[in-house]
Design a protein around this motif. Structure first.
Motif: not given
Length: 866
Positions: A730-731, A765, A771
């Protein structure tokens, strides 16, 4: 469904010598009274489809207590199955189209053929094909029964090794066995076990392939001393490490590069930020694999960047050359092969070369010239993903994509198309390259995945993995989080769907991805009957009008009958009932003609019509998208017989579960079930290919917490087993202050080991990426200073005393003022003057004279007379 046959087989076999096959579903212990022998006999029925239904119709069944009699639903199911199949009168072997021993063996793996000459002369030709136990009951002697079974045998089985390096490194064995032979009868599955053990201290060859386009200049400066540091880290994992180096830019043709004459020697000509660079090149091999890491540093320090015109790079050309040019690169057979591909942009793919006029596809060969440069860069197109994956697997190379975060998703998708590849996020200046390589290596070593090479199309393979936890995982052929030295096993079930031409032998190879070790499997098909060796043409047993083989006659054209005793066209109307399945039904089911007391089925453009009464065909089964049995099964008498690995009425449902395994190794992340190779999420709010996304799930914060811990602070459970990079993609965005007003995010809070509070938000998203927005540092309470505490206590006491004194003074003052006010109020109400005393009373004298005298005296005095 539970297999109850295994619990009853021994008991029934000991009494009745009954053979239960692989495809039986349930077991029934019954007492049976047949019309043939009028005696009670105890038999074991393992599948109602295997019962002689003609006999069952004349059978009185009495239930005997069995281990499963406390399952009323199962007993009801068995009774219904017996009733249904009794009505249908279906025997899969006898209702088939077999007119020879070979055809009988193909109908069903439980079918057998009786080659005894005097067997079944009063019956139809198909009666020789039946279950083995039925044939024996009907008088066929065991030596005349053709019923080959599938099996396997070990040809080479050296034990697994425990250590990789040393004097025995060339004899390291990581897979067991190494060679086996299979004898397969179509439809009769056989299984064998494969064990894999990654050994410790295994040699490693690492080739560093770097993008030297202009945007990678800062990265080049960072890795100038990479060799020494990388060797130090890798030698903690293996004592036998070698390092190589190569670089790439792109094809030196338009529109990929600057081709004007002024740019030929210096593509950076006129570029103010960096005016000097080397000419554009496709791929350049700079250093063969060596254990002298100082040479790596020397070669890197010599390099200069180049420049191309478009954003994509020609990296796939370089990967293919590094994979296939084994001698020049120096890949060792007895080592792990790691190819690190470092870039900050996307790659050119196959067909992009047509923009530059390159119409010839890549041939997959080595094209390094005497200068170790790629000589065919301007002659052939870029390689395809399929070709790239094939060559990497063929040479046992693990490809590591080291790319910037901006292109991570693209390369992550490529790893699904190229086996044996991983992707890691590279910092903008490549500062984390050493830790990236170490993490990728540990990630690779922790996986064991089997690949199949030269897989024959007529074989179905089904896998069951047993990883380090000892639990069998059906449909999987890979294990994750495997520790070095652990042994994992795979049970492989093989099923042949048909028979190739006689004398054909096939083979395939099973190989763990990235390992040099392999298992060679040779396949021999058991499609022939031994009785065919005694075939005789124009035999007197067939009235010289046919060929005698395996106990029956194959008549010449124009002749019919068990012994070719009838000529075609002869019809005995008195015996047409022999061609009817039941009274009142059509002759030969309306799909054939009755000749010589047997049905001759019509030909059909859709397929084959067969059966004793032409009641069956091979084209009336369920279809999926217009394809019969979805292309994953065979149609037998209106029912799809699915190949191994597929189930369902139309065989469109795969039992493979590999596509349902999430990064944490769970099926559908533990939030759903795998149905037909795809996850069906059952947890409310869960979505994604493996149900891995679920912001509203109760465990959402707990799952993402582990990623926050290992990614930001290198702590927690995932940091210990080095699976953080694999499981946490994940970011993660770090901020000073966390915004909590977004309704689309999940707010998460947890307490750290130091009793600090860490806060982060979790959102999804629209592009499907998770995120995480987290604080840069946990919120921790500062430890108080001792002097500050002392002063605070003393000050508090003094302040409290002062406050109490002030309160006391205030109370006294208020009290005094109230008393004084009360006094003033009383004074103001007084009715006398200041010169008089209201208490005083005037005296009354009793002697008047004295008073007069007194008054006179007073007057005299007042007048001055004394």
């Amino acid at each position: 469904m539970v297999n109850y046959c295994s619990g009853l087989q021994t008991e029934c076999d000991s009494n009745n010598n009954f053979e239960c096959g692989l495809l039986f579903r349930v077991a029934v212990c019954v007492y049976q009274l047949t019309a043939l022998d009028s005696n009670f006999s105890r038999v074991c029925r393992c599948d109602v489809e295997r019962m002689d239904t003609k006999k069952i119709s004349a059978t009185r069944i009495m239930w005997k207590p069995c281990p499963f009699t406390h399952h009323p639903a199962l007993l009801l199911y068995i009774v219904l199955e017996i009733f249904i199949h009794s009505v249908k009168g279906l025997n899969v072997c006898m209702s088939g189209s077999a007119t020879s021993c070979e055809e009988c063996l193909l109908i069903h793996p439980s079918c057998a053929w009786c080659a005894q000459e005097d067997f079944g002369q009063a019956r139809t030709l198909n009666s020789r094909c039946d279950f083995s136990q039925n044939l024996q009951k009907r008088g066929c002697d065991a030596p005349f029964i053709e019923n080959p079974r599938s099996g396997s045998s070990l040809l080479r089985s050296k034990p697994l090794s425990s250590k990789g390096s040393g004097v025995t490194q060339y004899d390291v064995i990581q897979i067991y066995p190494q060679k086996i032979s299979l004898s397969l009868r179509p439809g009769d599955q056989t299984s064998f076990e494969v064990q894999v053990r990654p050994v410790e201290d295994y040699p490693v060859d690492l080739y560093y392939l770097m993008d030297l386009s202009l945007s990678m200049k800062d990265d080049l400066d960072t890795i100038r001393n990479l060799g020494t540091k990388l060797a130090e880290e890798m030698r903690k994992l293996t004592s036998n490490f070698r390092l190589g180096f190569g670089s790439f830019v792109d094809k030196n043709i338009s529109p990929f590069s600057y081709t004007a004459p002024k740019y030929q020697d210096n593509p950076c000509n006129g570029y103010k930020l960096f005016p000097n660079c080397v000419p554009t090149f496709g791929f350049r091999h700079l250093l063969s694999l060596t254990d002298k890491v100082d040479r790596f540093n020397e070669e890197v320090q010599k390099q200069m960047v180049s420049r191309n015109r478009d954003a994509p790079e020609g990296g796939f050309d370089a990967i293919l050359q590094a994979a296939v040019c084994k001698e020049k690169i120096g890949w060792r057979k007895e080592a792990y092969h790691l190819l690190v591909f470092a870039t900050d942009d996307v790659p050119h793919l196959a067909l992009d070369g047509k923009l530059g006029g390159l119409v010839h596809p890549h041939d997959g060969q080595c094209h390094l010239n005497d200068k170790n440069e790629y000589s065919a860069a301007n002659k052939m197109d870029y390689p395809s993903l399929a070709l790239l994956g094939e060559k990497l697997a063929e040479n046992n190379i693990f490809l590591i994509f080291a790319v910037t975060k901006r292109h991570y998703v693209l390369y992550k998708n490529l790893t699904a198309l190229i086996p044996g590849t991983t992707v890691e996020i590279l910092d903008q200046d490549s500062k984390n390259i050493i830790q990236l390589i170490v993490n990728a290596y540990n990630n690779i070593r922790s996986k064991v995945e089997l690949s199949i090479w030269d897989h024959p199309e007529d074989l179905s393979l089904a896998f069951t993995a047993t990883c380090q936890d000892g639990q069998p995982l059906t449909g999987l052929r890979k294990c994750a989080d495997v520790k070095i030295g652990d042994t994992v096993s795979f049970n492989i079930t093989v099923d042949a769907r048909g028979c190739p031409p006689k004398g054909t032998r096939k083979s395939f190879t099973i190989r763990p991805v990235g390992f040099k070790d392999r298992l060679e499997v040779s396949v021999d098909y058991r499609c022939d009957c031994s009785c065919t060796y005694y075939t005789k043409t124009n035999s007197s047993r067939c009235n010289s009008a046919g060929t005698y083989s395996c106990g029956m006659c194959r008549c010449e054209p124009g002749y019919l009958g068990a012994r070719c005793e009838c000529e075609e066209g002869e019809v005995d109307h008195q015996h047409l009932s022999a061609c009817r399945e039941a009274e009142g039904k059509q002759v030969c089911s309306g799909r054939g003609e009755c000749s010589c007391n047997q049905c001759l089925c019509y030909e059909s453009e859709f397929g084959k019509i067969y059966g004793t009464f032409c009641e069956c065909d091979d084209f009336s089964c369920a279809r999926h998208k217009g394809i019969l049995c979805s292309g994953h099964g065979e149609c037998h008498c209106g029912e799809c017989k699915c190949h191994a690995g597929y189930i369902g009425d139309n065989c469109n449902c795969s039992t493979e579960t590999a596509s349902c395994v999430s990064d944490d190794g769970k099926i559908c992340s533990g939030r759903g079930s795998c149905v037909c190779g795809r996850c069906q999420c059952t947890e409310p709010g869960a979505f994604g290919d493996t149900c891995e996304k679920c912001p509203t799930c109760p465990d959402a914060c707990g799952t993402k917490r582990e990623c926050i811990e290992c990614r930001l602070f290198n702590t927690g459970r995932l940091a210990d087993n080095q699976t953080c990079q694999r499981m946490c993609k994940d970011e993660i965005i770090t901020v000073e202050t966390l915004k909590t007003d977004d309704s689309n995010t999940v707010q998460c809070v947890y307490k750290t080991e130091n009793d600090c509070v860490m806060k982060f938000t979790y959102s999804e998203h629209a592009n499907g990426q998770s995120v995480l927005t987290a604080l840069k540092e946990p919120e921790c309470a500062v430890a108080p200073n001792a002097m500050t505490v002392l002063l605070a206590v003393v000050g508090s006491i003094l302040l409290m005393g002062i406050v109490l004194l002030a309160l006391w003074k205030l109370v006294i003052t208020i009290h005094d003022r109230r008393e004084f006010a009360r006094f003033q109020s009383a004074r103001s109400r007084a009715r006398y003057e200041m010169a008089s005393n209201p208490v005083y009373k005037q005296s009354i004298p009793s002697h008047p004279m004295e008073t007069v005298f007194h008054m006179h005296s007073i007057k005299s005095c007042n007048g001055g007379v004394h």
